[in-house]
Design a protein around this motif. Structure first.
Motif, mmCIF file in Angstrom:
data_model
loop_
_atom_site.group_PDB
_atom_site.id
_atom_site.type_symbol
_atom_site.label_atom_id
_atom_site.label_comp_id
_atom_site.label_asym_id
_atom_site.label_seq_id
_atom_site.Cartn_x
_atom_site.Cartn_y
_atom_site.Cartn_z
ATOM 1 N N UNK A 120 0.789 -1.223 0.000
ATOM 2 C CA UNK A 120 0.000 0.000 0.000
ATOM 3 C C UNK A 120 0.819 1.268 0.000
ATOM 4 N N UNK A 121 2.116 1.172 0.355
ATOM 5 C CA UNK A 121 2.946 2.368 0.281
ATOM 6 C C UNK A 121 3.288 2.665 -1.174
ATOM 7 N N UNK A 122 3.497 3.941 -1.466
ATOM 8 C CA UNK A 122 3.817 4.334 -2.836
ATOM 9 C C UNK A 122 5.306 4.642 -2.955
ATOM 10 N N UNK A 123 5.956 3.998 -3.933
ATOM 11 C CA UNK A 123 7.354 4.321 -4.227
ATOM 12 C C UNK A 123 7.363 5.221 -5.459
ATOM 13 N N UNK A 124 8.210 6.258 -5.404
ATOM 14 C CA UNK A 124 8.340 7.214 -6.507
ATOM 15 C C UNK A 124 9.769 7.141 -7.034
ATOM 16 N N UNK A 125 9.909 7.157 -8.346
ATOM 17 C CA UNK A 125 11.219 6.922 -8.971
ATOM 18 C C UNK A 125 11.454 7.930 -10.088
ATOM 19 N N UNK A 126 12.700 8.371 -10.205
ATOM 20 C CA UNK A 126 13.104 9.175 -11.357
ATOM 21 C C UNK A 126 14.607 8.984 -11.602
ATOM 22 N N UNK A 127 15.052 9.356 -12.793
ATOM 23 C CA UNK A 127 16.460 9.266 -13.174
ATOM 24 C C UNK A 127 17.011 10.684 -13.282
ATOM 25 N N UNK A 128 18.121 10.960 -12.607
ATOM 26 C CA UNK A 128 18.755 12.277 -12.679
ATOM 27 C C UNK A 128 20.229 12.139 -12.363
ATOM 28 N N UNK A 129 21.049 12.886 -13.076
ATOM 29 C CA UNK A 129 22.494 12.911 -12.822
ATOM 30 C C UNK A 129 23.107 11.512 -12.785
ATOM 31 N N UNK A 130 22.687 10.686 -13.768
ATOM 32 C CA UNK A 130 23.237 9.342 -13.929
ATOM 33 C C UNK A 130 22.977 8.442 -12.726
ATOM 34 N N UNK A 131 21.852 8.659 -12.057
ATOM 35 C CA UNK A 131 21.536 7.887 -10.857
ATOM 36 C C UNK A 131 20.018 7.701 -10.768
ATOM 37 N N UNK A 132 19.597 6.543 -10.250
ATOM 38 C CA UNK A 132 18.187 6.280 -10.011
ATOM 39 C C UNK A 132 17.825 6.776 -8.609
ATOM 40 N N UNK A 133 16.924 7.741 -8.524
ATOM 41 C CA UNK A 133 16.451 8.244 -7.234
ATOM 42 C C UNK A 133 15.112 7.595 -6.912
ATOM 43 N N UNK A 134 14.904 7.263 -5.631
ATOM 44 C CA UNK A 134 13.609 6.735 -5.216
ATOM 45 C C UNK A 134 13.226 7.323 -3.866
ATOM 46 N N UNK A 135 11.921 7.353 -3.617
ATOM 47 C CA UNK A 135 11.406 7.912 -2.377
ATOM 48 C C UNK A 135 10.144 7.155 -1.980
ATOM 49 N N UNK A 136 10.025 6.866 -0.689
ATOM 50 C CA UNK A 136 8.815 6.229 -0.163
ATOM 51 C C UNK A 136 8.392 7.026 1.064
ATOM 52 N N UNK A 137 7.522 7.992 0.854
ATOM 53 C CA UNK A 137 7.088 8.842 1.958
ATOM 54 C C UNK A 137 6.107 8.098 2.848
ATOM 55 N N UNK A 138 6.174 8.369 4.138
ATOM 56 C CA UNK A 138 5.312 7.681 5.094
ATOM 57 C C UNK A 138 3.841 7.968 4.849
ATOM 58 N N UNK A 139 3.548 9.172 4.342
ATOM 59 C CA UNK A 139 2.148 9.543 4.187
ATOM 60 C C UNK A 139 1.538 9.015 2.900
ATOM 61 N N UNK A 140 2.290 8.220 2.151
ATOM 62 C CA UNK A 140 1.811 7.782 0.848
ATOM 63 C C UNK A 140 1.034 6.463 0.892
ATOM 64 N N UNK A 141 0.477 6.081 2.039
ATOM 65 C CA UNK A 141 -0.321 4.860 2.087
ATOM 66 C C UNK A 141 -1.623 5.054 1.318
ATOM 67 N N UNK A 142 -2.094 3.979 0.713
ATOM 68 C CA UNK A 142 -3.334 4.048 -0.050
ATOM 69 C C UNK A 142 -4.521 4.024 0.897
ATOM 70 N N UNK A 143 -5.451 4.909 0.683
ATOM 71 C CA UNK A 143 -6.647 4.928 1.523
ATOM 72 C C UNK A 143 -7.509 3.717 1.210
ATOM 73 N N UNK A 144 -7.953 3.002 2.226
ATOM 74 C CA UNK A 144 -8.775 1.808 2.017
ATOM 75 C C UNK A 144 -10.246 2.201 2.070
ATOM 76 N N UNK A 145 -10.673 2.856 1.016
ATOM 77 C CA UNK A 145 -12.055 3.315 0.961
ATOM 78 C C UNK A 145 -13.012 2.150 0.790
ATOM 79 N N UNK A 146 -14.227 2.319 1.276
ATOM 80 C CA UNK A 146 -15.229 1.277 1.093
ATOM 81 C C UNK A 146 -16.528 1.947 0.681
ATOM 82 N N UNK A 147 -17.519 1.142 0.362
ATOM 83 C CA UNK A 147 -18.805 1.706 -0.033
ATOM 84 C C UNK A 147 -19.413 0.892 -1.145
#
Length: 372
Positions: free
Chosen positions: A234-261
């Motif tokens: 459920x966490x979201x990983x974000x990725x990009x390429x810059x300066x000949x390197x793969x950058x990634x980030x997984x912010x704590x607030x990026x959990x997917x909301x478990x909506x129902x209905x």
């Protein structure tokens, strides 16, 4: 109905319902094939084939066809091969690649007309690829992440640590910045070492990007990253390429909301030719949608059983009628099949190509609906 279509729609030279930027695997002449999405092929090609061709494709998994290069008039005898979640155009594709000098980033356009597959690769449609020898140093903007993925159960499994990334995203946002020699090495050796930097902590990891045909795996230190960052489903990983390197980030607030209905249908799909084939009854569902919106709610034991045995028995309820079916969800790698009573559902609900099926997981049961 097919005749009416051709009589009422004028043949316009620039009418191309299928367009695709060629990828690394599309122009690989050692294993020559053009990969096309299933939905586009079945919506814009298969539906206009003769009934005999459609039956042959269903029965044999491939069908012969004539393909015309609209740029020069050349004709080729080729085959369209069904691969489950996509189709491959094979036969003389390697000759087309060599003859037209095709390369990554060029756009191919396709359409079906008068019983023939037409294609075109206009020279002016080459996608501009910036010189990647050493990308210009640019500030790394925190919210500029072209590749984003919600982590699934298999992504955070430390026993089999790898992060699969969609081929299109990797080739459009990572490989486009590589020099041709690096891309060629990836194609030949199937993996290339890269530096990956954790944008959240500043740590750098030596990793490898491995080509798996329809996707790429990030391997090496991924297991360490899972453990150190405590990654979970459920966490979201974000990725990009810059300066000949793969950058990634997984912010704590990026959990997917478990909506129902009751009216919340996170998985929706227009039924395809293979989905409504009662001779081989199964419903194909995209891997990401299933893992984000169905497996997300399963227990760890149930997910482990699916991973180990590749299929799990489930209850499925027709929200339109209230009928309950005992079925199975089968893992096929990049997608899932719903099997068991699917053929019965096709017949009882008179399902056909183009109808939309909606699904959600609720109270330990798969709920589905096909609104009229």
């Amino acid at each position: 109905m097919r005749t009416t279509y051709y009589n009422t729609v004028p043949q316009v030279q620039d009418q191309w319902p299928i367009r695709k930027a060629l990828t690394l695997s599309d122009v690989d002449i050692t294993h020559p094939f053009l990969t096309l999405s299933r939905q586009q092929v079945e919506t814009h090609i298969v539906v206009y084939m003769t009934p005999q061709q459609q039956e042959h494709l269903q029965a044999e998994g491939q069908v012969g066809l004539t393909a015309q290069d609209d740029d020069n008039g050349d004709m080729y005898t080729m085959k369209l091969k069904w691969r489950g979640s996509y189709y491959n155009l094979i036969g003389k594709w390697g000759k087309v690649v060599r003859g037209k000098g095709l390369d990554v980033g060029q756009e191919i356009r396709l359409r079906w007309f008068n019983g023939c597959l037409h294609f075109s690769v206009p020279q002016q449609q080459i996608v501009a690829i910036p010189p990647p020898a050493r990308p210009v140093a640019a500030p790394l903007v925190q919210d500029h992440w072209p590749i984003r993925k919600v982590l699934t159960s298999s992504d955070v499994d430390p026993n089999h640590p790898f992060l699969p990334l969609p081929r299109k995203s990797v080739e459009e946002h990572i490989l486009v910045h590589w020099v041709p020699q690096e891309r060629e090495r990836l194609r030949k050796e199937e993996h290339v070492s890269i530096n990956a930097r954790d944008y959240d902590t500043g740590e750098t990891h030596g990793m490898k990007l491995k080509w798996r045909g329809n996707y790429y795996n990030l391997i090496g230190k991924w297991g360490n990253i899972i453990r150190h960052k405590g990654l979970g489903v459920g966490q979201e990983i974000r990725i990009r390429w810059a300066n000949n390197c793969l950058y990634f980030s997984v912010s704590e607030e990026r959990h997917v909301a478990t909506a129902s209905g009751h009216d919340n249908w996170p998985v929706r799909k227009a039924l395809t030719l293979s989905d409504v084939d009662t001779n081989h009854p199964f419903l194909t569902l995209p891997g990401k949608a299933v893992e984000d919106h169905i497996l997300f709610y399963w227990t760890h034991q149930a997910r482990e059983q699916l991973r180990n045995e590749h299929q799990v028995g489930i209850n499925a309820r027709d929200d339109d009628t209230g009928d309950v079916y005992v079925m199975k969800l089968k893992w096929r790698g990049s997608y899932y099949n719903l099997i068991g009573k699917w053929g019965k559902i096709i017949r009882e609900k008179s399902l056909h190509v183009g109808r939309e099926i909606r699904l959600r997981w609720d109270n330990g049961c798969l709920i589905f609906s096909v609104p009229q």
